[in-house]
Design a protein around this motif. Structure first.
Motif, PDB file in Angstrom:
ATOM      1  N   GLY A  45      53.479  21.930  -2.573  1.00  0.00           N
ATOM      2  CA  GLY A  45      52.937  23.249  -2.338  1.00  0.00           C
ATOM      3  C   GLY A  45      52.210  23.858  -3.522  1.00  0.00           C
ATOM      4  O   GLY A  45      51.229  24.584  -3.341  1.00  0.00           O
ATOM      5  N   TYR A  46      52.689  23.549  -4.749  1.00  0.00           N
ATOM      6  CA  TYR A  46      52.139  24.229  -5.919  1.00  0.00           C
ATOM      7  C   TYR A  46      51.211  23.355  -6.758  1.00  0.00           C
ATOM      8  O   TYR A  46      50.183  23.826  -7.234  1.00  0.00           O
ATOM      9  N   GLY A  75      63.503  19.383  -2.188  1.00  0.00           N
ATOM     10  CA  GLY A  75      62.917  20.675  -2.524  1.00  0.00           C
ATOM     11  C   GLY A  75      61.999  20.588  -3.726  1.00  0.00           C
ATOM     12  O   GLY A  75      60.953  21.251  -3.779  1.00  0.00           O
ATOM     13  N   VAL A 112      62.283  26.748   6.445  1.00  0.00           N
ATOM     14  CA  VAL A 112      63.159  25.926   5.611  1.00  0.00           C
ATOM     15  C   VAL A 112      64.261  26.754   4.964  1.00  0.00           C
ATOM     16  O   VAL A 112      65.352  26.236   4.655  1.00  0.00           O
ATOM     17  N   GLY A 143      57.192  20.804   9.285  1.00  0.00           N
ATOM     18  CA  GLY A 143      56.844  20.035   8.100  1.00  0.00           C
ATOM     19  C   GLY A 143      56.003  18.824   8.426  1.00  0.00           C
ATOM     20  O   GLY A 143      55.003  18.535   7.744  1.00  0.00           O
ATOM     21  N   HIS A 176      56.307  26.662   7.817  1.00  0.00           N
ATOM     22  CA  HIS A 176      57.322  25.711   7.342  1.00  0.00           C
ATOM     23  C   HIS A 176      58.117  26.234   6.152  1.00  0.00           C
ATOM     24  O   HIS A 176      59.354  26.163   6.166  1.00  0.00           O
ATOM     25  N   PRO A 177      57.482  26.790   5.103  1.00  0.00           N
ATOM     26  CA  PRO A 177      58.276  27.261   3.965  1.00  0.00           C
ATOM     27  C   PRO A 177      59.287  28.341   4.333  1.00  0.00           C
ATOM     28  O   PRO A 177      60.377  28.400   3.761  1.00  0.00           O
ATOM     29  N   GLY A 196      58.909  19.198  -2.487  1.00  0.00           N
ATOM     30  CA  GLY A 196      58.223  20.215  -1.710  1.00  0.00           C
ATOM     31  C   GLY A 196      57.472  21.186  -2.610  1.00  0.00           C
ATOM     32  O   GLY A 196      56.355  21.609  -2.298  1.00  0.00           O
ATOM     33  N   GLY A 197      58.079  21.534  -3.745  1.00  0.00           N
ATOM     34  CA  GLY A 197      57.391  22.377  -4.707  1.00  0.00           C
ATOM     35  C   GLY A 197      56.159  21.703  -5.268  1.00  0.00           C
ATOM     36  O   GLY A 197      55.117  22.337  -5.488  1.00  0.00           O
TER      37      GLY A 197
END
Length: 290
Positions: A164-165, A157, A57, A98, A53-54, A160-161
């Protein structure tokens, strides 16, 4: 430097239980569509060894960023419309992958993810409308729609960060074991203490291990799933007497016990496998690097 105060409400979305009814309804729909299992594995990124996915995108995001720049320049209407169209088409697999990753996350990740998806898919609708408006000669309307969409992509976004992080959705949750486990051979315990064909949890050097004895063969994996850190011992052992025996974690990942390889996602990174040997009456383990 402290986190910006106006961002704190966004980071607290993971605790927003008010989103749970929506999450549950959407999860039911997505879960029903994730068949066959081989298709789900591809969408998770199991063949690639990490989530896809990343990477996917990047295509719609890149084309829409390019279109935003071109919209500020004269005489670039055709090129901008082309980029927007490419982004609209490329967003389809990004959206699909996603949702697949989202459906296999924990509830606090899904709360953030549902807002992330709403922002990005609203942006997709706006960009599709922008392309249509431009195709009909309404460039001013088309630009306005795409700039609003661009803002939503930026907001999505950011979330999303966070996913993910900060929340580590899609990350390898067992990788730190490789750094923590000391070099050399370490005693796991007496061989006679290990039951036959029944997985047990043992701790060596402060690390939880998944241990399965099958006759004179000892298979040892980290007890931390690479998906979301769930315990392998709490999972289900399938065909323990077979050389291709697998363990299914509580969150649905399937690992080959002999190799640690991923048989089915949502995990994409293999389980950490230890080398085992019998030294007298004792079982000893080591990471393969030693």
């Amino acid at each position: 430097m402290r986190e910006l105060p106006f961002l704190k409400p966004l980071t607290r979305l993971e605790d927003a239980k008010v989103l749970d009814p929506i999450v549950s309804r959407v999860h039911g729909v997505v879960d029903a569509l994730l068949k066959p299992r081989a298709l789900e594995d591809v969408l998770h990124g199991v063949p690639a060894g990490h989530p896809v996915h990343p990477a996917i995108v990047l295509v719609p995001a890149g084309t829409w960023i390019g279109a935003a720049v071109l919209d500020l320049l004269p005489g670039s209407g055709h090129a901008s419309r082309t980029l927007i169209g490419v982004g609209v088409v490329a967003a389809a697999p990004a959206i699909l992958t996603g949702w697949v990753d989202w459906a296999r996350g924990r509830r606090e990740q899904q709360r953030v993810g549902i807002v992330h998806a709403a922002a990005n898919e609203s942006a997709w609708v706006l960009y599709a409308a922008s392309w249509l408006a431009r195709a009909r000669g309404h460039d001013t309307v088309g630009k306005a729609l795409s700039f609003v969409g661009f803002g939503l992509v930026g907001f999505g976004g950011y979330l999303g960060g966070h996913l993910g992080y900060r929340q580590a959705l899609g990350a390898n949750h067992a990788n730190a074991v490789l750094q923590r486990f000391p070099a050399g051979w370490h005693t796991l315990g007496p061989l006679d203490d290990l039951p036959e064909e029944q997985p047990v949890r043992r701790e060596v050097a402060g690390e939880a291990l998944y241990v399965l004895r099958r006759g004179g063969r000892i298979d040892v994996l980290s007890d931390v799933s690479t998906h979301l850190g769930e315990s392998l011992v709490d999972g289900t052992l399938d065909d323990p007497g077979d050389a291709s025996a697998t363990v299914t974690t509580p969150l649905g990942s399937v690992f080959d016990i002999a190799t640690g390889e991923v048989v089915h996602g949502p995990a994409t990174a293999p389980a950490i496998r230890f080398t085992a040997r019998i030294n007298g009456d004792l079982v000893q383990v080591s990471l393969p690097r030693d």
